[in-house]
Design a protein around this motif. Sequence first.
Motif, PDB file in Angstrom:
ATOM      1  N   GLY A   1      45.244  12.422  47.174  1.00  0.00           N
ATOM      2  CA  GLY A   1      43.969  12.840  47.762  1.00  0.00           C
ATOM      3  C   GLY A   1      44.156  12.838  49.271  1.00  0.00           C
ATOM      4  O   GLY A   1      44.710  11.887  49.831  1.00  0.00           O
ATOM      5  N   GLY A   2      43.723  13.900  49.955  1.00  0.00           N
ATOM      6  CA  GLY A   2      44.035  14.025  51.375  1.00  0.00           C
ATOM      7  C   GLY A   2      42.930  13.589  52.326  1.00  0.00           C
ATOM      8  O   GLY A   2      43.145  13.550  53.539  1.00  0.00           O
ATOM      9  N   ALA A   3      41.745  13.245  51.770  1.00  0.00           N
ATOM     10  CA  ALA A   3      40.648  12.848  52.667  1.00  0.00           C
ATOM     11  C   ALA A   3      41.051  11.572  53.403  1.00  0.00           C
ATOM     12  O   ALA A   3      41.876  10.794  52.914  1.00  0.00           O
ATOM     13  CB  ALA A   3      39.372  12.622  51.866  1.00  0.00           C
TER      14      ALA A   3
ATOM     15  N   ILE B   1      42.671  30.105  38.071  1.00  0.00           N
ATOM     16  CA  ILE B   1      42.987  28.665  38.036  1.00  0.00           C
ATOM     17  C   ILE B   1      43.475  28.202  39.413  1.00  0.00           C
ATOM     18  O   ILE B   1      43.147  27.114  39.872  1.00  0.00           O
ATOM     19  CB  ILE B   1      44.020  28.364  36.926  1.00  0.00           C
ATOM     20  N   LEU B   2      44.232  29.060  40.084  1.00  0.00           N
ATOM     21  CA  LEU B   2      44.710  28.682  41.420  1.00  0.00           C
ATOM     22  C   LEU B   2      43.557  28.582  42.415  1.00  0.00           C
ATOM     23  O   LEU B   2      43.639  27.879  43.408  1.00  0.00           O
ATOM     24  CB  LEU B   2      45.755  29.686  41.914  1.00  0.00           C
ATOM     25  N   ARG B   3      42.478  29.299  42.139  1.00  0.00           N
ATOM     26  CA  ARG B   3      41.307  29.262  43.032  1.00  0.00           C
ATOM     27  C   ARG B   3      40.362  28.120  42.689  1.00  0.00           C
ATOM     28  O   ARG B   3      39.455  27.816  43.471  1.00  0.00           O
ATOM     29  CB  ARG B   3      40.517  30.568  42.919  1.00  0.00           C
TER      30      ARG B   3
ATOM     31  N   ALA C   1      42.702  16.824  53.136  1.00  0.00           N
ATOM     32  CA  ALA C   1      41.910  17.356  52.025  1.00  0.00           C
ATOM     33  C   ALA C   1      41.801  18.871  52.160  1.00  0.00           C
ATOM     34  O   ALA C   1      41.686  19.396  53.284  1.00  0.00           O
ATOM     35  CB  ALA C   1      40.524  16.733  52.031  1.00  0.00           C
ATOM     36  N   GLU C   2      41.891  19.556  51.021  1.00  0.00           N
ATOM     37  CA  GLU C   2      41.760  21.023  50.942  1.00  0.00           C
ATOM     38  C   GLU C   2      42.944  21.766  51.548  1.00  0.00           C
ATOM     39  O   GLU C   2      42.866  22.977  51.778  1.00  0.00           O
ATOM     40  CB  GLU C   2      40.467  21.518  51.621  1.00  0.00           C
ATOM     41  N   ALA C   3      44.041  21.045  51.825  1.00  0.00           N
ATOM     42  CA  ALA C   3      45.204  21.723  52.407  1.00  0.00           C
ATOM     43  C   ALA C   3      45.882  22.625  51.378  1.00  0.00           C
ATOM     44  O   ALA C   3      46.587  23.571  51.743  1.00  0.00           O
ATOM     45  CB  ALA C   3      46.193  20.679  52.927  1.00  0.00           C
ATOM     46  N   GLY C   4      45.670  22.312  50.080  1.00  0.00           N
ATOM     47  CA  GLY C   4      46.281  23.127  49.030  1.00  0.00           C
ATOM     48  C   GLY C   4      47.341  22.377  48.224  1.00  0.00           C
ATOM     49  O   GLY C   4      48.118  22.999  47.496  1.00  0.00           O
ATOM     50  N   LYS C   5      47.362  21.049  48.288  1.00  0.00           N
ATOM     51  CA  LYS C   5      48.384  20.259  47.568  1.00  0.00           C
ATOM     52  C   LYS C   5      48.297  20.485  46.057  1.00  0.00           C
ATOM     53  O   LYS C   5      49.299  20.785  45.405  1.00  0.00           O
ATOM     54  CB  LYS C   5      48.224  18.753  47.882  1.00  0.00           C
ATOM     55  N   SER C   6      47.086  20.319  45.509  1.00  0.00           N
ATOM     56  CA  SER C   6      46.952  20.461  44.053  1.00  0.00           C
ATOM     57  C   SER C   6      47.213  21.904  43.626  1.00  0.00           C
ATOM     58  O   SER C   6      47.660  22.160  42.502  1.00  0.00           O
ATOM     59  CB  SER C   6      45.555  20.033  43.601  1.00  0.00           C
ATOM     60  N   THR C   7      46.952  22.836  44.530  1.00  0.00           N
ATOM     61  CA  THR C   7      47.202  24.248  44.203  1.00  0.00           C
ATOM     62  C   THR C   7      48.714  24.502  44.130  1.00  0.00           C
ATOM     63  O   THR C   7      49.189  25.228  43.241  1.00  0.00           O
ATOM     64  CB  THR C   7      46.535  25.170  45.248  1.00  0.00           C
TER      65      THR C   7
ATOM     66  N   SER D   1      50.655  31.328  50.830  1.00  0.00           N
ATOM     67  CA  SER D   1      49.282  31.466  50.336  1.00  0.00           C
ATOM     68  C   SER D   1      49.361  30.951  48.912  1.00  0.00           C
ATOM     69  O   SER D   1      49.764  31.685  48.001  1.00  0.00           O
ATOM     70  CB  SER D   1      48.839  32.925  50.320  1.00  0.00           C
ATOM     71  N   ALA D   2      49.021  29.686  48.729  1.00  0.00           N
ATOM     72  CA  ALA D   2      49.256  29.051  47.428  1.00  0.00           C
ATOM     73  C   ALA D   2      48.410  29.643  46.306  1.00  0.00           C
ATOM     74  O   ALA D   2      48.694  29.416  45.131  1.00  0.00           O
ATOM     75  CB  ALA D   2      49.002  27.553  47.533  1.00  0.00           C
ATOM     76  N   VAL D   3      47.369  30.405  46.659  1.00  0.00           N
ATOM     77  CA  VAL D   3      46.552  31.011  45.606  1.00  0.00           C
ATOM     78  C   VAL D   3      47.200  32.275  45.026  1.00  0.00           C
ATOM     79  O   VAL D   3      46.739  32.812  44.029  1.00  0.00           O
ATOM     80  CB  VAL D   3      45.129  31.350  46.091  1.00  0.00           C
ATOM     81  N   VAL D   4      48.260  32.719  45.673  1.00  0.00           N
ATOM     82  CA  VAL D   4      48.982  33.886  45.147  1.00  0.00           C
ATOM     83  C   VAL D   4      50.177  33.359  44.369  1.00  0.00           C
ATOM     84  O   VAL D   4      50.973  32.587  44.912  1.00  0.00           O
ATOM     85  CB  VAL D   4      49.469  34.793  46.304  1.00  0.00           C
TER      86      VAL D   4
ATOM     87  N   ASP E   1      46.611  33.643  54.196  1.00  0.00           N
ATOM     88  CA  ASP E   1      45.611  34.710  54.004  1.00  0.00           C
ATOM     89  C   ASP E   1      44.333  34.413  54.791  1.00  0.00           C
ATOM     90  O   ASP E   1      43.727  35.303  55.389  1.00  0.00           O
ATOM     91  CB  ASP E   1      45.301  34.888  52.498  1.00  0.00           C
ATOM     92  N   ILE E   2      43.946  33.117  54.815  1.00  0.00           N
ATOM     93  CA  ILE E   2      42.712  32.766  55.533  1.00  0.00           C
ATOM     94  C   ILE E   2      42.938  32.904  57.046  1.00  0.00           C
ATOM     95  O   ILE E   2      42.074  33.413  57.767  1.00  0.00           O
ATOM     96  CB  ILE E   2      42.240  31.341  55.155  1.00  0.00           C
ATOM     97  N   LEU E   3      44.125  32.504  57.498  1.00  0.00           N
ATOM     98  CA  LEU E   3      44.435  32.642  58.934  1.00  0.00           C
ATOM     99  C   LEU E   3      44.330  34.115  59.336  1.00  0.00           C
ATOM    100  O   LEU E   3      43.697  34.465  60.337  1.00  0.00           O
ATOM    101  CB  LEU E   3      45.849  32.100  59.213  1.00  0.00           C
TER     102      LEU E   3
HETATM  103  N1  GTP Z   1      42.522  31.432  50.276  1.00  0.00           N
HETATM  104  C1  GTP Z   1      43.322  30.400  49.993  1.00  0.00           C
HETATM  105  N2  GTP Z   1      42.829  29.342  49.344  1.00  0.00           N
HETATM  106  C2  GTP Z   1      43.678  28.324  49.062  1.00  0.00           C
HETATM  107  C3  GTP Z   1      45.049  28.342  49.417  1.00  0.00           C
HETATM  108  N3  GTP Z   1      45.609  27.189  48.974  1.00  0.00           N
HETATM  109  C4  GTP Z   1      44.639  26.500  48.372  1.00  0.00           C
HETATM  110  N4  GTP Z   1      43.466  27.180  48.417  1.00  0.00           N
HETATM  111  C5  GTP Z   1      42.165  26.791  47.883  1.00  0.00           C
HETATM  112  O1  GTP Z   1      41.687  25.699  48.642  1.00  0.00           O
HETATM  113  C6  GTP Z   1      40.962  24.803  47.820  1.00  0.00           C
HETATM  114  C7  GTP Z   1      41.525  23.424  48.030  1.00  0.00           C
HETATM  115  O2  GTP Z   1      42.834  23.365  47.499  1.00  0.00           O
HETATM  116  P1  GTP Z   1      43.399  22.059  46.800  1.00  0.00           P
HETATM  117  O3  GTP Z   1      44.761  22.404  46.293  1.00  0.00           O
HETATM  118  O4  GTP Z   1      42.416  21.523  45.825  1.00  0.00           O
HETATM  119  O5  GTP Z   1      43.487  21.082  48.052  1.00  0.00           O
HETATM  120  P2  GTP Z   1      44.104  19.607  48.097  1.00  0.00           P
HETATM  121  O6  GTP Z   1      45.039  19.577  49.243  1.00  0.00           O
HETATM  122  O7  GTP Z   1      44.647  19.220  46.774  1.00  0.00           O
HETATM  123  O8  GTP Z   1      42.807  18.775  48.463  1.00  0.00           O
HETATM  124  P3  GTP Z   1      42.461  17.222  48.086  1.00  0.00           P
HETATM  125  O9  GTP Z   1      42.683  17.052  46.639  1.00  0.00           O
HETATM  126  O10 GTP Z   1      41.023  17.102  48.472  1.00  0.00           O
HETATM  127  O11 GTP Z   1      43.325  16.378  48.948  1.00  0.00           O
HETATM  128  C8  GTP Z   1      41.108  25.319  46.387  1.00  0.00           C
HETATM  129  O12 GTP Z   1      39.943  26.007  46.018  1.00  0.00           O
HETATM  130  C9  GTP Z   1      42.266  26.291  46.453  1.00  0.00           C
HETATM  131  O13 GTP Z   1      42.114  27.355  45.540  1.00  0.00           O
HETATM  132  C10 GTP Z   1      45.544  29.487  50.102  1.00  0.00           C
HETATM  133  O14 GTP Z   1      46.717  29.599  50.464  1.00  0.00           O
HETATM  134  N5  GTP Z   1      44.631  30.479  50.365  1.00  0.00           N
END
Ligand code: GTP
Length: 450
Positions: free
Chosen positions: A320-322, A287-289, A81-87, A445-448, A389-391
């Motif tokens: 879903g990654g949880a 939207i990416l954020r 979860a929150e790894a950035g898949k949906s992003t 950095s998937a948000v870029v 970027d977070i690292l």
């Molecule tokens: N700063 C930063 N934030 C990121 C990055 N990739 C994703 N995020 C943020 O991290 C949060 C979680 O990203 P998601 O893409 O929703 O994560 P997910 O893997 O789909 O998570 P689940 O749906 O819970 O499995 C979002 O707010 C994104 O904007 C990145 O490379 N850098």
Amino acid sequence: MSIQTRRNGRGKASSSELHDNPFIVQYKPPSGETEEERIRRIRKFQDAQRASKEIDEGLQEAKKLMERRRKALKLLLLGQAEAGKSTVLKNFQMAFTPAQFQRERVVWRTIIQLNLIHAVKMIIDVLSNPESPSSPSDSDSTLPPSPCLSNHRVNRKYRRLRLSLSPLLSVETNVNKIISNARVESQDLCVRAGGSWKSKLGFRDSGGGRRSSDTDYSSSVEDGAISDLTRMLEASSDDLTTLWADPEVRGMLASTGILINNHPGFFFLHDIARVTSATYEPTDSDILRARVRTIGVEEHHIICEGEGNKGSEFFIADVGGARNSRSSWIPYFDDAQAILFLAPLSFDQMLEEDRRVNRLEDTMIIWRGICSSALLAHCILIIFFNKKDILQHTLESGVPVSKYVPSYDGPNEVHAVTKYFKARFKSSLKKLSPKPRPFISYETSAVVRS
Ligand SMILES: Nc1nc2c(ncn2[C@@H]2O[C@H](COP(=O)(O)OP(=O)(O)OP(=O)(O)O)[C@@H](O)[C@H]2O)c(=O)[nH]1
Ligand SMILES: [Mg+2]
């Protein structure tokens, strides 16, 4: 499954075929049929014929889709979860189906508004109860509660702010109920897989289709709640700005150990005036954020719109990654040709669903499972070391890797740290893969926007 029988060479059904066809037999005229009975029988026959034709067309469509699916590339996005898949998925949609994505912007506007309010709620919770923050701290450090709340003057100030923001918070609860699955306990906004949450937020697929009066009614309730949210946000803009600009608030957040940069909604607090405006339109970066937790598996059929690759198709399954969602990944293993594995190097973070488990350790366990899976032996594996970027930010702020990974004795710097973990992921693939496969990795950095 047609009522019509197979035709002979001249396009006519043979008499034996007509005789044997159960549908024809069923509608054969009985002896002594009256004119009224004949009309009724023919009408029934025509209805049955129409229904049969619709079923045939449906089957043809399904067959075509299966054929297209067979030919198209099938990708599976995996990771915790929150790894950035949906992003990453959003990045694909922006790049390959920009017109379709443009129509979805309206949905993201509401999600971002909700993300912003969620961050405000977190702050208010911390202010109300500084000794037991509603959100556990992100890292495992134990910091003392903030001393500033003992001050009565400060308390009074926050009570007033909380009171004036309460209508906004109750509107947010209404909108959340409309789109979320309330049974899931999570800090984040949750949606069930499938597009229905998007249509509740005003997204109308180009396919359109007729809407019933029931749908019209619920749409107007939803539209009402969403415009209330926009109105309340605009009216609360000054209070939100005051709250976020307050140095005591920042100090208190810092003292609870909440790493605000890691929380999606906090990004939008840096831009309150723009996001709370009634005319707000989210940018690609917004939207990416935006954060919506995926529950279950969402499969997306991408048909490329651009000149160079127009019409090329691929299917992407976003899961879903949880931990409690991971069993739903397995049915998708059979079909997948390539896996994009998201591996943020969050060495100092804990899982939201189990605060005793280190995120990076969990990612490595999932990766080892993928590498060794016989079902996935034929798959191309691509690993994205996401959230670079977070690292970078974590290392620059002085968090030592060796505190969490005692075997690491290199410099506390992005390049060296990434190289170290990359080698560990690569070695797992080499050791566990049922047959040799290349190690393909990217630092992202998937948000870029790429
Ligand atoms: N700063 C930063 N934030 C990121 C990055 N990739 C994703 N995020 C943020 O991290 C949060 C979680 O990203 P998601 O893409 O929703 O994560 P997910 O893997 O789909 O998570 P689940 O749906 O819970 O499995 C979002 O707010 C994104 O904007 C990145 O490379 N850098
Ligand atoms: Mg997701």
